[in-house]
Design an enzyme around this catalytic site. Structure first.
Site, mmCIF file in Angstrom:
data_model
loop_
_atom_site.group_PDB
_atom_site.id
_atom_site.type_symbol
_atom_site.label_atom_id
_atom_site.label_comp_id
_atom_site.label_asym_id
_atom_site.label_seq_id
_atom_site.Cartn_x
_atom_site.Cartn_y
_atom_site.Cartn_z
ATOM 1 C CG HIS A 50 -2.013 -1.019 1.121
ATOM 2 N ND1 HIS A 50 -3.242 -0.755 0.588
ATOM 3 C CD2 HIS A 50 -2.041 -2.324 1.489
ATOM 4 C CE1 HIS A 50 -3.985 -1.845 0.641
ATOM 5 N NE2 HIS A 50 -3.276 -2.812 1.180
ATOM 6 C CG ASP A 54 -4.492 4.905 -4.966
ATOM 7 O OD1 ASP A 54 -4.532 5.253 -3.772
ATOM 8 O OD2 ASP A 54 -5.426 5.068 -5.767
#
Length: 79
Positions: A50, A54
């Protein structure tokens, strides 16, 4: 993976993402209120970092993979 229905792929450094494609199995699908048919279905899972990827881009990628698996001719035309 190895015949399982669902699992979570684990990232290994330096990977940013990994796609898990699981066992294809017949599942009942309701076409309408009265009709049910068996269709081959497969779970796909995407693990990703992460910090680099995205979430919306990852989901868009999964949607595209799903569309190409459902219509392999599109894969040949886009390639």
């Amino acid at each position: 993976m190895f015949g399982s229905l669902l699992s979570t792929p684990i990232l290994n450094t330096p990977q940013v993402g990994i796609l898990g494609m699981h066992k294809i199995q017949l599942r009942p699908i309701a076409l309408d209120e009265e009709t049910t048919v068996n269709r081959p279905m497969m779970y796909i899972a995407l693990s990703y970092d992460h910090r680099i990827v995205d979430g919306s881009e990852a989901v868009s990628f999964l949607v595209k993979v799903k569309e190409l698996l459902e219509d392999p001719e599109a894969l040949l035309l886009e390639g």
